[in-house]
Motif scaffolding. Structure first.
Motif, PDB file in Angstrom:
ATOM      1  N   THR A 311      -6.624  -9.548  -2.718  1.00 30.91           N
ATOM      2  CA  THR A 311      -7.785  -8.638  -2.599  1.00 30.91           C
ATOM      3  C   THR A 311      -8.544  -8.085  -3.866  1.00 30.91           C
ATOM      4  N   ILE A 317      -9.824  -8.097   3.227  1.00 35.21           N
ATOM      5  CA  ILE A 317      -8.874  -7.475   4.091  1.00 35.21           C
ATOM      6  C   ILE A 317      -9.850  -6.387   5.000  1.00 35.21           C
ATOM      7  N   PHE A 321      -9.349  -5.370   8.894  1.00 36.25           N
ATOM      8  CA  PHE A 321      -9.402  -3.859   9.222  1.00 36.25           C
ATOM      9  C   PHE A 321     -10.135  -3.820  10.539  1.00 36.25           C
ATOM     10  N   LYS A 332       0.290  -3.827  10.218  1.00 33.24           N
ATOM     11  CA  LYS A 332      -0.150  -3.554   8.707  1.00 33.24           C
ATOM     12  C   LYS A 332      -0.710  -4.433   8.240  1.00 33.24           C
ATOM     13  N   LEU A 333      -1.933  -3.827   7.246  1.00 35.01           N
ATOM     14  CA  LEU A 333      -2.853  -4.507   6.368  1.00 35.01           C
ATOM     15  C   LEU A 333      -2.292  -4.428   4.826  1.00 35.01           C
ATOM     16  N   CYS A 335      -2.356  -5.225   1.350  1.00 40.44           N
ATOM     17  CA  CYS A 335      -3.427  -5.187   0.154  1.00 40.44           C
ATOM     18  C   CYS A 335      -2.700  -5.710  -1.098  1.00 40.44           C
ATOM     19  N   PHE A 347      -4.173   3.129  -3.114  1.00 40.77           N
ATOM     20  CA  PHE A 347      -3.370   3.366  -1.909  1.00 40.77           C
ATOM     21  C   PHE A 347      -1.945   4.178  -2.365  1.00 40.77           C
ATOM     22  N   LEU A 412      -5.192   6.067   6.023  1.00 41.36           N
ATOM     23  CA  LEU A 412      -4.913   5.114   5.456  1.00 41.36           C
ATOM     24  C   LEU A 412      -3.734   4.372   6.018  1.00 41.36           C
ATOM     25  N   ASP A 414      -2.736   2.517   8.113  1.00 43.65           N
ATOM     26  CA  ASP A 414      -2.551   1.033   8.418  1.00 43.65           C
ATOM     27  C   ASP A 414      -2.497   0.111   7.050  1.00 43.65           C
ATOM     28  N   PHE A 415      -2.674   0.630   6.184  1.00 43.72           N
ATOM     29  CA  PHE A 415      -2.715  -0.094   4.833  1.00 43.72           C
ATOM     30  C   PHE A 415      -1.429   0.004   4.004  1.00 43.72           C
ATOM     31  N   TYR A 416      -0.899  -0.878   3.382  1.00 41.80           N
ATOM     32  CA  TYR A 416       0.005  -1.008   2.184  1.00 41.80           C
ATOM     33  C   TYR A 416      -0.476  -1.730   1.008  1.00 41.80           C
ATOM     34  N   GLY A 417      -0.319  -1.214  -0.081  1.00 40.95           N
ATOM     35  CA  GLY A 417      -0.909  -1.901  -1.438  1.00 40.95           C
ATOM     36  C   GLY A 417       0.435  -2.115  -2.201  1.00 40.95           C
TER      37      GLY A 417
END
Length: 542
Positions: A311, A317, A321, A332-333, A335, A347, A412, A414-417
């Motif tokens: 990303t 990404i 979503f 999980k999205l 990033c 994040f 947030l 749903d996101f993992y960075g």
């Protein structure tokens, strides 16, 4: 005297995805002009409308959003609501990419007729792709690589930029636009060439691409500067991508420049992922990938998968979503950032801060500190609050950073960075080649490395799709050096044949063509001269 016409409205109640429509029977007498006005008004009410992330009062249709590219005050257009995918997976799994594209895009681009949209799709996803699958899935080690680089310029940007010119020209006709459309774009490497290829010699358009002169790979640069087409103009800037992108946004937001353009018979539009016409086609390949995994028996219908995306500008990404919010079973999205890890820090801390060193890496398309499409997510987690979003974007412009609230951070989930260092990026390329005989490019490697970190940190073993965003042929020296240090001192083009021998993948036409192509575009400028070179190309000061 204007001819009178009869019409009727039907009484009843119709439920559609939880929305209530009241319709009633009533014979009325109307003039032809009155009926036309009502038809247009009713059409607007039924169409999916797009609103600016910075001004709730600015609403347009899909075709108008695509034409404008950027909203009036620098905001981005977002759909008022995310539609629900209305075709079951057991039907999607037997569809071609083109058929899947129609089923997804018709839900967002509602003011395009079925014929118009299908014509755009047919023109875009044709034999310019080197596989009929368009976006094949390859399993290597424990992940599924969604190869998005089989188009004319061997990068994922082809997936959307093959169709954007057709959507844009159709939009211009629908909205009675008389001006020529000037596509104004900044690129970190891949968007530029894909946009140039898509718009080259398209009647009624011109395209101007700015790129960081020292911030792209040699092959990326050669792809752009050898682009033919009387309507194309490529400019290297003495600066980085963020500076190029900021310069482009400033021109879009300049009302005086817009007036001058109109007087000269032009209007700006964008091919960057800030254009909703770029984002919507990207949703398609996540839906397609899921359906094909079901068809192949890799997952069951309804089983949740994760998606990992390398990303930079956040568009790719964000498309995943949107797919998740349409009902696609994505968990999980993930990033993945390179050493320009502004998104990882965001994040992790809830603070977006671009005040840091800009690092040139082996994954240059991700060398970005201002991720424009993140604004669309910020708007969403702010509860679709344009005023709140505008305040944060103003703070970013004035101070270079902003902090979101704890309530917004909670949205947030749903996101993992995470991020991958240059060493980790090179290491995973070599590891996957040795273990699976599969060669990935540097951007895909960032995603693969972050995916490994995610698994180790969480223990989550859900099937995972990794967006493979570019062909390894675009970054031959970095890829080959990762496999064996002996290649480190050899030029990129020299290593093309070596890569073919290792990968057993034929050299793409995009690479063969630029080996002997002449340089067409030689203009280089300072950041503060970007508007001047645009004026010169358009002959506005003549």
């Amino acid at each position: 005297m204007t001819e009178k016409k009869k019409t009727f409205i039907m009484n009843g109640v119709l439920g559609l995805q939880g929305t209530l429509f009241i319709l009633r029977y009533e014979f009325v007498q109307e003039s032809e002009s009155s009926l036309l006005y009502k038809t247009q008004k009713q059409r607007m009410e039924l169409d999916m409308l797009y609103v600016s992330t910075r001004n709730a009062a600015e609403k347009v249709t899909a075709s108008q959003a695509i034409l404008k590219g950027l909203a009036e005050n620098g905001g981005l257009f977002v759909p008022e609501q995310i539609p629900t995918l209305d075709v079951p997976v057991d039907k999607l799994q037997d569809m071609t990419y083109q058929e899947t594209a129609y089923e997804v895009m018709k839900l967002f681009l509602t003011d395009y007729t079925e014929e118009e949209l299908k014509d755009c799709i047919k023109s875009a996803y044709d034999d310019k792709f080197d596989t009929s699958e368009i976006a094949p899935l390859i399993k290597a080690q424990d992940a599924y690589y969604l190869e998005l680089f089989h188009g004319a310029t061997i990068a994922f940007k082809d997936m959307a930029l093959s169709i954007l010119p057709h959507l844009l020209i159709t939009a211009a006709k629908k909205n009675q636009v008389k001006n020529d459309i000037v596509i104004l774009t900044a690129t970190s490497g891949d968007t530029g060439k894909a946009a140039l290829a898509g718009f080259a010699d398209v009647e009624g358009t011109k395209i101007i691409v700015f790129y960081p002169k020292d911030g792209v790979s040699p092959i990326q640069r050669q792809q752009m500067v050898t682009q033919k087409g009387d309507n194309t103009f490529v400019v290297g800037i003495n600066g980085n991508f963020d500076q190029a992108q900021t310069g482009v946004k400033q021109m879009f937001s300049d009302p005086e420049l817009a007036k001058e353009l109109d007087a000269a018979g032009y209007q700006f539009s964008s091919a960057n992922s800030i254009n909703i016409g770029r984002l919507v086609p990207q949703i398609v390949y996540y839906v397609y990938a899921y359906a094909k995994m079901v068809k192949s028996g890799e997952i069951k219908d309804g089983e949740t998968i994760n998606v990992t995306v390398p990303t930079g500008n956040f568009g790719n990404i964000l498309a995943a979503f949107y797919a998740k919010n349409m009902g696609l079973p994505i968990g999980k999205l993930i990033c993945a950032s390179n050493e320009n890890k502004v998104l990882y820090d965001f994040f992790t801390t809830g603070t977006y801060d671009k005040n840091r060193e800009f690092i040139l890496t082996s994954s240059p398309s991700m060398d970005i500190l201002i991720s424009s499409n993140l604004e669309r997510l910020i708007y969403r987690i702010a509860g679709d609050n344009a005023q709140k979003n505008q305040e944060l974007m103003r703070t970013l412009q004035e101070t270079g950073s902003y902090c979101i609230s704890e309530e917004m951070r909670a949205r947030l989930k749903d996101f993992y960075g995470n991020f991958a260092s240059e060493e980790e990026t090179a290491s995973i390329i070599g590891e996957i080649y040795r273990d699976a005989g599969y060669i990935i490019d540097t951007h895909t490697a960032v995603a693969a490395a972050v995916y490994q970190k995610y698994k180790k940190e969480t223990g989550d073993v859900a099937k995972t799709v990794i967006a493979s965003t570019a062909s390894p042929y675009k970054f031959t020296r970095s890829v080959m050096t990762a496999i064996d240090e002996k290649y480190s001192d050899r030029p990129d083009f020299e290593l093309v044949d070596e890569l073919q021998a290792l990968s057993n993948v034929i050299v793409p036409k995009a690479i063969e063509d630029i080996r002997v192509a002449s340089v067409v575009h030689k203009t280089v400028c300072e950041v503060d001269k970007m508007q001047s070179v645009v004026r010169e190309f358009l002959k506005m000061d003549a």
